[in-house]
Design an enzyme around this catalytic site. Structure first.
Site, PDB file in Angstrom:
ATOM      1  CE  LYS A 242      -8.300   1.059   2.916  1.00  0.00           C
ATOM      2  NZ  LYS A 242      -7.327   1.604   3.885  1.00  0.00           N
TER       3      LYS A 242
ATOM      4  CB  CYS B 272      -4.903  -1.219   4.425  1.00  0.00           C
ATOM      5  SG  CYS B 272      -4.538  -0.960   6.181  1.00  0.00           S
TER       6      CYS B 272
ATOM      7  CD  GLU C  13      -2.485   1.168   2.772  1.00  0.00           C
ATOM      8  OE1 GLU C  13      -3.494   1.890   2.895  1.00  0.00           O
ATOM      9  OE2 GLU C  13      -2.063   0.417   3.679  1.00  0.00           O
TER      10      GLU C  13
END
Length: 524
Positions: free
Chosen positions: A350, A400, A287
């Site tokens: 994301k 994440c 990330e």
């Protein structure tokens, strides 16, 4: 029928101690302590405290137990907020207490309803597992959702047991653990002559409860044993992709400092170069591995593209992204897919952002709170279930926080993903238990979806997770490392992928129905 005129005992020191003890034991079942066996008896002290008290006092003791458990599990939040959110320590402790209070409410509601709905021992035995699963399900979406540290997650290392997650997710495991706790609890009451809400526990009833728990556990283990063999065979026969990952170990204090941009970028290029001679099909960077806007900062983008070309492999690279439109500037936390020539093929944004990390909810009412990531404006969320396609493979990225939500992994697989990739930066957490707890989540994503999972992190723990949940070829925390291995690309769709959280929803429906029925009876 329970004796509705029974005299409830007040809360005393022994009951407070028992509630505290349950909170500590539940935490001890999770990494890094990792005494997974403790989970199977962790609720017994709380249940002993609840056996002869009122509904209101049950709420209080349950909240205390849940608060202690949450503080022990999530203590690292205070460190993260003070170090990277630049908040004073007294405020971070206050926020930790506030959040832990919220998490503790779920145990408080469990304790309240197990007394209210489970007036008889048999009712309590049967309702408790459904109630616990229902409350965990509610926590998965209320206030944006927080699925960290479910009771079933503590069993991640018991591979035979967790195979049933491909049927009902982690909720079935949590329910099984609660059933076992309840059975042992009533066995203890029966042998010691103690009562539950004024009712004695006949030995035949206690033994029936114990046999039920043993039968459910045995069935789960038999299923797990058979399923392990099946998935191992399917994995051996499936097409494979040789994947590499890079863990740059860039200190969080340097990550966004412009003075370190070139050095950070070169570090990842170097790690890809180490993997190049082994000719991986795909290399994954973590990330925001590029501390700049890829394809906007031209000089650094060309440096990355040359590194990709030299490695000779396709890359998935975590990077912030920006999009300008008439409505303004939108920022994204993204993963770019580059072909072996460094050309961009696709981008995933994301889908589930971190509150107070990537955006600030309730800004109007909480103006004193800022984001941990202060270098950019609020991120925007992308659509769930996004796919990156390369060389006949459909890859499902999870950036994440995405990965702690099973529905996002399911969405990717339902969109055809034959491989999951997790890009994460856990540098925020230091050497606390958080990186270990975070890794546990992806064990369950692999088992639930029956997909191999590649996990690339900035500072660890990186590695590969087999579709059976086996963790392989991991890195250590805070080391610069590269790893490579073949990963199986399965096409099978598990029951959980197809039906999702149906089991948990049924549990919730049953609990709500019983609650309404109990209320109607009391009015009558």
């Amino acid at each position: 029928m329970a004796d509705m005129t029974m005299t409830h005992r007040p809360i005393d020191r022994s009951k407070l101690f028992l509630s505290l003890l349950s909170g500590v034991l539940m935490t001890a079942a999770f990494p890094r302590t990792g005494w997974l066996w403790v989970a199977w008896m962790a609720l017994i002290p709380l249940l002993l405290a609840l056996r002869d008290i009122s509904v209101k006092d049950g709420f209080r003791l349950g909240w205390l137990c849940g608060l202690i458990h949450a503080l022990g599990l999530l203590y690292w939040l205070s460190h993260t907020m003070s170090t990277y959110g630049h908040l004073p320590i007294y405020l971070t402790i206050g926020i930790l207490l506030l959040f832990s209070t919220y998490i503790g409410l779920y145990t408080a509601i469990f304790s309240t309803l197990i007394i209210y709905l489970g007036r008889t021992p048999m009712r309590a035995l049967l309702i408790a597992p459904l109630l616990w699963a229902a409350l965990e399900y509610l926590r998965s979406f209320l206030l944006s959702g927080f699925t960290w540290g479910y009771l079933g997650h503590s069993q991640y290392a018991w591979l035979t047991l967790i195979q049933s997650s491909d049927l009902w997710g982690v909720y079935g495991l949590s329910a099984l653990i609660v059933l076992f706790n309840m059975a042992l609890f009533f066995l203890i009451l029966s042998r010691t002559g103690k009562t539950w809400q004024g009712l004695s526990i006949p030995r035949p009833l206690a033994w029936r409860g114990t046999l039920l728990a043993i039968l459910c556990l045995s069935s789960t283990l038999i299923y797990g044993y058979v399923r392990l063999g099946q998935i191992e065979r399917l994995s051996a026969e499936a097409p494979h992709l040789t994947a590499g990952l890079a863990q740059g170990n860039i200190p969080q204090a340097e990550k966004w400092d412009p003075a370190f941009q070139i050095a950070s970028t070169k570090q990842y290029i170097k790690l890809s170069g180490q993997l190049g001679p082994q000719k991986p099909d795909l290399i994954v960077w973590p990330e925001t591995a590029t501390p700049f806007y890829l394809f906007h900062n031209q000089a650094l983008t060309r440096m990355v593209q040359r590194g990709v070309q030299n490695a000779g492999s396709a890359h998935i690279i975590g990077s912030p992204a920006v999009r300008k439109s008439d409505d303004g500037i939108a920022y994204f936390n993204s993963a770019y897919l580059l072909d072996p020539q460094g050309n961009p093929l696709a981008r995933y944004d994301k889908a589930h952002l971190v509150p107070f990390g990537e955006y600030v909810p309730f800004k109007k009412w909480l103006p004193f709170l800022g984001k941990i990531v202060a270098q950019v404006g609020d991120f925007h969320a992308g659509p769930p279930g996004g796919i990156l396609e390369y060389d006949g493979h459909r890859i499902g990225p999870l950036i994440c926080y995405d990965g702690i939500f099973p529905n996002l992994a399911r969405a990717a697989v339902n969109n055809g993903a034959d491989l999951l990739v997790n890009l994460t930066n856990d540098a925020w957490y230091g050497r606390t238990s958080a990186p270990y707890q975070h890794l546990v989540q992806y064990v369950f994503r692999a088992v639930e979806t029956r997909r191999s999972l590649i996990r690339a992190t900035n500072t660890g723990i990186s590695g590969f997770i087999h579709p059976t949940g086996r963790i392989e070829n991991t890195t250590r925390l805070f080391e610069s490392a590269a790893r490579i291995q073949p990963v199986a690309c399965l096409k099978t769709r598990s029951l959980y992928v197809r039906v999702g959280d149906t089991f948990a929803r049924v549990c919730l429906a049953v609990v709500v129905g019983l609650g309404l029925l109990q209320r109607f009876r009391r009015k009558s």
